[in-house]
Design an enzyme around this catalytic site. Sequence first.
Site, PDB file in Angstrom:
ATOM      1  N   GLU A 183       0.697  -1.114   0.042  1.00 53.74           N
ATOM      2  CA  GLU A 183      -0.014  -0.079   0.114  1.00 53.74           C
ATOM      3  C   GLU A 183       0.975   1.377   0.158  1.00 53.74           C
ATOM      4  O   GLU A 183       1.813   1.325   0.767  1.00 53.74           O
ATOM      5  CB  GLU A 183      -0.967   0.168   1.164  1.00 53.74           C
ATOM      6  CG  GLU A 183      -1.715   1.545   1.330  1.00 53.74           C
ATOM      7  CD  GLU A 183      -2.666   0.774   2.787  1.00 53.74           C
ATOM      8  OE1 GLU A 183      -3.385   1.789   2.792  1.00 53.74           O
ATOM      9  OE2 GLU A 183      -2.538   0.654   3.612  1.00 53.74           O
ATOM     10  N   ARG A 227       5.061 -13.208   9.842  1.00 51.91           N
ATOM     11  CA  ARG A 227       5.417 -11.825   9.433  1.00 51.91           C
ATOM     12  C   ARG A 227       7.351 -11.759  10.265  1.00 51.91           C
ATOM     13  O   ARG A 227       7.336 -12.641  10.814  1.00 51.91           O
ATOM     14  CB  ARG A 227       5.339 -10.962  10.255  1.00 51.91           C
ATOM     15  CG  ARG A 227       3.996 -10.269   9.879  1.00 51.91           C
ATOM     16  CD  ARG A 227       3.060  -9.129  10.578  1.00 51.91           C
ATOM     17  NE  ARG A 227       3.410  -7.788  10.408  1.00 51.91           N
ATOM     18  CZ  ARG A 227       2.876  -6.862   9.512  1.00 51.91           C
ATOM     19  NH1 ARG A 227       1.925  -8.135   8.501  1.00 51.91           N
ATOM     20  NH2 ARG A 227       3.278  -5.708   9.404  1.00 51.91           N
ATOM     21  N   LYS A 243       4.340   0.581   9.813  1.00 54.89           N
ATOM     22  CA  LYS A 243       4.620   2.180   8.940  1.00 54.89           C
ATOM     23  C   LYS A 243       3.987   3.307   9.513  1.00 54.89           C
ATOM     24  O   LYS A 243       4.590   4.576   9.764  1.00 54.89           O
ATOM     25  CB  LYS A 243       3.343   1.810   7.753  1.00 54.89           C
ATOM     26  CG  LYS A 243       4.606   1.696   6.917  1.00 54.89           C
ATOM     27  CD  LYS A 243       3.895   1.136   5.051  1.00 54.89           C
ATOM     28  CE  LYS A 243       2.724   0.072   5.092  1.00 54.89           C
ATOM     29  NZ  LYS A 243       2.890  -0.059   3.514  1.00 54.89           N
TER      30      LYS A 243
HETATM   31  P1  ATP Z   1       2.418  -1.648   7.776  1.00 51.66           P
HETATM   32  O1  ATP Z   1       1.819  -2.165   9.297  1.00 51.66           O
HETATM   33  O2  ATP Z   1       4.222  -1.480   8.351  1.00 51.66           O
HETATM   34  O3  ATP Z   1       1.985  -0.826   7.853  1.00 51.66           O
HETATM   35  P2  ATP Z   1       1.500  -3.567   6.187  1.00 51.66           P
HETATM   36  O4  ATP Z   1       1.628  -4.323   6.019  1.00 51.66           O
HETATM   37  O5  ATP Z   1       0.206  -3.024   5.992  1.00 51.66           O
HETATM   38  O6  ATP Z   1       2.451  -2.912   6.792  1.00 51.66           O
HETATM   39  P3  ATP Z   1       1.309  -3.602   3.285  1.00 51.66           P
HETATM   40  O7  ATP Z   1       1.917  -2.148   2.231  1.00 51.66           O
HETATM   41  O8  ATP Z   1       0.293  -3.579   2.758  1.00 51.66           O
HETATM   42  O9  ATP Z   1       1.975  -3.387   4.196  1.00 51.66           O
HETATM   43  O10 ATP Z   1       2.178  -4.878   2.815  1.00 51.66           O
HETATM   44  C1  ATP Z   1       2.872  -5.232   1.266  1.00 51.66           C
HETATM   45  C2  ATP Z   1       3.220  -6.758   1.771  1.00 51.66           C
HETATM   46  O11 ATP Z   1       4.349  -6.999   2.937  1.00 51.66           O
HETATM   47  C3  ATP Z   1       1.864  -7.737   2.275  1.00 51.66           C
HETATM   48  O12 ATP Z   1       1.959  -8.594   1.636  1.00 51.66           O
HETATM   49  C4  ATP Z   1       2.495  -7.640   3.535  1.00 51.66           C
HETATM   50  O13 ATP Z   1       2.085  -8.513   4.257  1.00 51.66           O
HETATM   51  C5  ATP Z   1       3.855  -7.570   3.962  1.00 51.66           C
HETATM   52  N1  ATP Z   1       4.674  -7.066   4.828  1.00 51.66           N
HETATM   53  C6  ATP Z   1       4.559  -5.971   5.350  1.00 51.66           C
HETATM   54  N2  ATP Z   1       5.199  -6.549   6.677  1.00 51.66           N
HETATM   55  C7  ATP Z   1       5.621  -7.260   6.968  1.00 51.66           C
HETATM   56  C8  ATP Z   1       6.843  -7.741   7.352  1.00 51.66           C
HETATM   57  N3  ATP Z   1       6.918  -7.887   8.966  1.00 51.66           N
HETATM   58  N4  ATP Z   1       7.311  -9.221   7.215  1.00 51.66           N
HETATM   59  C9  ATP Z   1       6.396  -9.860   5.974  1.00 51.66           C
HETATM   60  N5  ATP Z   1       5.974  -8.977   5.578  1.00 51.66           N
HETATM   61  C10 ATP Z   1       5.695  -8.360   5.569  1.00 51.66           C
HETATM   62 MG    MG Z   2      -1.661  -3.835   4.285  1.00 47.54          MG
END
Ligand code: ATP
Ligand code: MG
Length: 558
Positions: free
Chosen positions: A35, A261, A271
Amino acid sequence: MSTEVTKPANFIRHIIEADLKSGKHQSVQTRFPPEPNGFLHVGHAKSICINFGFAQDYNGQCNLRFDDTNPAKEESAYAKAIAEDVKWLGFEWSGEVRHAADYFDKLYAYAEELIQKDLAYVDELTAEEVKAYRGNLTQPGKNSPYRDRSIEENLDLFRRMKAGEFDDGAKILRAKIDMASPNMNMRDPAIYRIKRQHHIRTGDKWCIYPTYDFTHCISDALEGVTHSLCTLEFEDHRPLYDWVLDNITIDCHPQQIEFSRLNLEHTITSKRKLNQLVTDGLVKGWDDPRMPTISGMRRRGFTPFAIRDFVMRTGVTKKVHTVEMSVLENSVREDLGDNAPRAMAVLNPLKVTLTNYPEGKIEELNAPNHPQNEAMGQRTLYMSKTIYIDQDDFRESANKKYKRLVLGKAVRLRNSYVITCDKVIKDNDDNIIELVCTYDEKTLGKNPEDYKPKGVIHWVSETHSKPATVRLYDRLFNIPNPGSAEDFLSTLNPESLIVLSNARVEMSLANAKPEDTFQFEREGYFCADRFEHSSDNLVFNRTVTLRDSWAKIEAQDK
Ligand code: ATP
Ligand code: MG
C-alpha cells in the site's frame, strides 16, 4: 561479489514444487502488493524476497502492484520510493507496475454480478448499528433489516451510490454470506463504501471505493497469480478471498498462502509508527540510516545481498518470532567483510610528531585493499613527519592488556613503521594535545630485533589525509521490543547518532563515491553518505561495528 543466497526448503517451496509437478500450474506467478502509504521496511523486504524470490527460482514472474484502494492515505512519492527499493534489492517486476485502481471498472462489474446473484446487498444501517449487529466471537450476528431487499432494488441503489446520490457513509454494499459464521470476516463484510475522495490515479471518477478484501483477491485473479503469498494476519480472511472468487465469473483462483511476519528486535516494523518518527522529527526522514526502512538501511550501507541473505536466514514458516538485530548485522558484516575495501580513518585525531623523521619527506607505502583478496588491488599510503592516531589509542600508562601506544613504549603503525612515544604535550587544562615520538626506520614490514611493539594501530598522515564527518549510528531503540512499550517513543536510544566532525581519513578516500562501502580498519564498516557526501565534503556513515577487530589485524601485521 557474493553471488547467491541459499535456497532452503520451506513449506511454500514444497507447495509450489508440488503444483508444478502435478501440472496444476505450468509456471509460477506471484505479486508484491504494497500500500503506497509509507516507505517499505525490513519486514517488506521479506515479503519482496519471498514473492520475487520464488518467482525467480522457478522461472516465473512477479508483479509489483500498488494496493491503492484507500485514496486518503496514499502519495505518489511513496509509490516512487517503493519501486526504487524493489529494484535496489535486486528484483524486477514483470511488465508495467500495476495498480488495484486499474481494476476499479472490473471490480464494480463483479460487485454488480454478486448483486445479480443475490449475493450482495445495499445496507443502510449506521456504522454503529453495523457493529452492534455483527455480534462478537462468542455471539452470532443478526441479519440487517435491509438484507432481504430485492435484486432490482439493490442494483438500483448500488448504481445510485456510484452516481453520487448519497452522502458518504450513508450506505454500504455488503456481501451476503453468513451473519452467524464463527469467522467474523464472513459476517456479511462490506465490499463497497461511499467516500468522496480524490484518488491519485482515478481522480474524481469514483465516489465509491471497494474494500481491501474484495479488491485483493480479484486483482490477484485478474493478474493470473498462482500463489498469493501474504502474512499470517490474512489467514482469517482466506475464506472470504475464496468466497469472492468462487462466486464471480473469473477463471483464475489463486491459492492464498500465509507465512509469519518478520519482526526484528530493537526496531519497529509498523508504517504508522515509523511515520510518527518522521513527522515528529525524531529521525531525519524515512531514509535516516537508523530507520529499518529499506532506504534507511541502504543509506546506512547495508547491501542488497546482505538484506536478502538475512531474510532467507530467518526462514519461511508460520511460526511467529522476533529475530535479533545481530542476525541482520552479521549478514551485513559477512558481505562487507568479503567485499568492502579497507581504509584507515582516525575518528578522534591526536597529533603525533616523529622527531627523527626527515622534515618534508613523504614516503609512499603500499597497502592491500583487502588482506585476503589480492584481486582487490592496492592503495598508496603516505608517511610523513606529522601523523594522526586516534585519541583512544594512547595512554600515559596502561596495564599489559592495553595493546596500543603507551608513553615510553612502542607500537606498530598499520602498514608502516614501529614508533615509540617519548613525550606527551598537554594544554593548560591537562588535555593531551600532541605526542612526540620516534620511528624505527628498520621496521617496515619487519619486526624489530631487540624490542617488541605492543599491538598495531591505524593512523593517517597530516599532509595526505582529508577532513571528514563521521556519523556513528547505533540502535534506534533501547529495548528489544519497543513496539510493545506503552509509549514506544520513550524507548528511543538518545545515543543512536553521534556525529564526529573532526575525523581525518586517508587520501584514497577522497575518491569515494556516494554509497561506496569500506572497512575503516579497527573501527567498523562505513559507507559514503548517499546524499551528503561529495569530494569536497566527505561524510561517512557507520554501517556496523567490527566484531573482533583485534586478533585478526594483529595476525596480519606480523
Ligand atoms: P505495516 O503494518 O507496516 O503498515 P502493511 O502490512 O500494512 O505493513 P503493506 O504495504 O500492506 O504493509 O504490505 C505489503 C506486503 O508486505 C503485504 O503482503 C504484507 O503482508 C507484507 N508485509 C508487511 N509487513 C511485513 C513483515 N513484517 N514481514 C513480512 N511481510 C510483511
Ligand atoms: Mg496492509
